[in-house]
Design a protein around this motif. Structure first.
Motif, short mmCIF file in Angstrom:
data_model
loop_
_atom_site.label_atom_id
_atom_site.label_comp_id
_atom_site.label_asym_id
_atom_site.label_seq_id
_atom_site.Cartn_x
_atom_site.Cartn_y
_atom_site.Cartn_z
N VAL A 145 -5.59 7.73 9.79
CA VAL A 145 -5.98 8.46 8.58
C VAL A 145 -4.76 9.22 8.07
CG1 VAL A 145 -7.49 10.24 7.61
CG2 VAL A 145 -8.35 8.71 9.41
N ALA A 146 -4.47 9.07 6.79
CA ALA A 146 -3.41 9.85 6.14
C ALA A 146 -4.05 11.01 5.39
CB ALA A 146 -2.62 8.98 5.17
N LEU A 147 -3.40 12.17 5.47
CA LEU A 147 -3.86 13.37 4.79
C LEU A 147 -2.80 13.80 3.78
CD1 LEU A 147 -4.36 13.78 8.11
CD2 LEU A 147 -5.66 15.69 7.23
N GLY A 148 -3.25 14.29 2.64
CA GLY A 148 -2.31 14.79 1.65
C GLY A 148 -2.92 15.91 0.82
N SER A 149 -2.06 16.77 0.30
CA SER A 149 -2.50 17.86 -0.56
C SER A 149 -1.33 18.36 -1.38
CB SER A 149 -3.04 19.02 0.29
OG SER A 149 -3.30 20.15 -0.52
N ASN A 150 -1.59 18.69 -2.65
CA ASN A 150 -0.58 19.43 -3.40
C ASN A 150 -1.21 20.56 -4.22
OD1 ASN A 150 -1.60 17.81 -5.51
ND2 ASN A 150 0.40 17.55 -6.45
N LEU A 197 -8.07 6.21 4.58
CA LEU A 197 -8.20 5.39 5.78
C LEU A 197 -7.15 4.29 5.68
CD1 LEU A 197 -9.70 4.84 8.41
CD2 LEU A 197 -11.38 3.52 7.08
N ILE A 198 -6.13 4.39 6.51
CA ILE A 198 -5.01 3.44 6.46
C ILE A 198 -5.34 2.18 7.24
CG2 ILE A 198 -2.56 3.12 7.01
CD1 ILE A 198 -3.25 5.23 4.76
N ARG A 232 -1.52 -0.07 -0.18
CA ARG A 232 -0.21 0.42 -0.60
C ARG A 232 0.49 1.28 0.44
NH1 ARG A 232 -3.92 0.53 -4.06
NH2 ARG A 232 -4.41 2.73 -3.82
N ALA A 233 -0.17 1.57 1.53
CA ALA A 233 0.39 2.49 2.54
C ALA A 233 1.71 2.00 3.11
CB ALA A 233 -0.61 2.71 3.67
N HIS A 234 1.85 0.70 3.27
CA HIS A 234 3.06 0.16 3.91
C HIS A 234 4.34 0.46 3.12
CE1 HIS A 234 2.02 -2.97 1.00
NE2 HIS A 234 3.31 -3.28 1.02
N ASP A 235 4.22 0.77 1.84
CA ASP A 235 5.39 1.02 1.01
C ASP A 235 5.61 2.50 0.74
OD1 ASP A 235 7.63 0.02 -0.36
OD2 ASP A 235 6.59 0.17 -2.28
N ARG A 236 4.83 3.37 1.38
CA ARG A 236 4.90 4.82 1.13
C ARG A 236 5.52 5.52 2.33
NH1 ARG A 236 -1.08 5.67 -1.65
NH2 ARG A 236 -0.51 4.67 -3.61
N THR A 252 5.99 -3.18 12.35
CA THR A 252 5.67 -1.90 12.96
C THR A 252 5.78 -0.77 11.94
OG1 THR A 252 7.92 -1.37 13.64
CG2 THR A 252 6.58 -2.69 15.19
N ALA A 253 5.17 0.36 12.30
CA ALA A 253 5.27 1.55 11.45
C ALA A 253 6.73 1.95 11.28
CB ALA A 253 4.46 2.70 12.04
N ALA A 254 7.51 1.87 12.34
CA ALA A 254 8.93 2.23 12.25
C ALA A 254 9.67 1.31 11.29
CB ALA A 254 9.57 2.19 13.64
N GLU A 255 9.40 0.01 11.34
CA GLU A 255 10.04 -0.93 10.42
C GLU A 255 9.62 -0.66 8.98
OE1 GLU A 255 10.37 -4.83 13.38
OE2 GLU A 255 8.53 -4.51 12.22
N LEU A 256 8.33 -0.43 8.77
CA LEU A 256 7.83 -0.17 7.42
C LEU A 256 8.39 1.14 6.87
CD1 LEU A 256 4.19 -1.41 7.98
CD2 LEU A 256 5.94 -2.53 6.59
#
Length: 166
Positions: free
Chosen positions: A9-14, A104-105, A123-127, A149-153
């Motif tokens: 799960v990604a969380l964000g706020s501004n 939800l990623i 779109r998560a892989h490019d963020r 992998t997450a590190a590669e992305l």
């Protein structure tokens, strides 16, 4: 933990709402995860990035958590929407400022494309503001479709390229 089964799960706020800061709001949201049936197993630091696509908007704070979910992907996203609603999330224009954004990623290796939910997040892989925090907690996590992998992305992400840990 078996990363093939990870619920990400990604969380964000501004917009801090009544919490004084986006970090405080995000911490308060995280405190609701366990009582909502999504206990946090691992979490990243908070990251900061310029608002996208309009850099004149307030900066974002982002992070990623791995959670335990005894529910399917559709139930998980509905639970995340309920948490967002508790923090006065209003859905309007795409990429508009927001108090809380829960994405939800991935839900294990599930691949879905329904009107309610696309998994893995399309779109998560490019963020960098998603993949950077994910690489921090699970660098070996593999994208269910791309196989990278997450590190590669994170190393190749182009959206939010200024994202960095606080």
């Amino acid at each position: 933990m078996n990363l093939d089964e990870a619920v990400v799960v990604a969380l964000g706020s501004n917009l801090a709402g009544g919490y004084g800061s986006s970090e405080a709001l995000l911490e308060a949201a995280l405190a609701r995860f366990a009582q909502a049936g999504l206990p946090v197993l691992s979490r990243s630091r908070w990251w900061v990035s310029t608002a996208w696509p309009d850099p004149r908007k307030p900066e974002y704070r982002n992070g990623v958590v791995l959670v335990e979910a005894q529910m399917d992907a559709e139930q998980t996203i509905r639970t995340l929407f309920r948490i967002e609603a508790a923090f006065k999330r209003r859905r309007g224009a795409a990429n508009a400022p927001r108090t809380l954004d829960l994405d939800l990623i991935a839900h294990g290796r599930t691949v879905l494309d329904t009107p309610e939910l696309a998994l893995p997040h399309p779109r998560a892989h490019d963020r960098l503001f998603v993949m950077g925090p994910l690489a921090e907690v699970a660098p070996g996590w593999r994208h269910p479709v791309l196989g990278r992998t997450a590190a590669e992305l994170a190393a190749q992400a182009s959206v939010g390229a200024d994202a960095r840990p606080l």
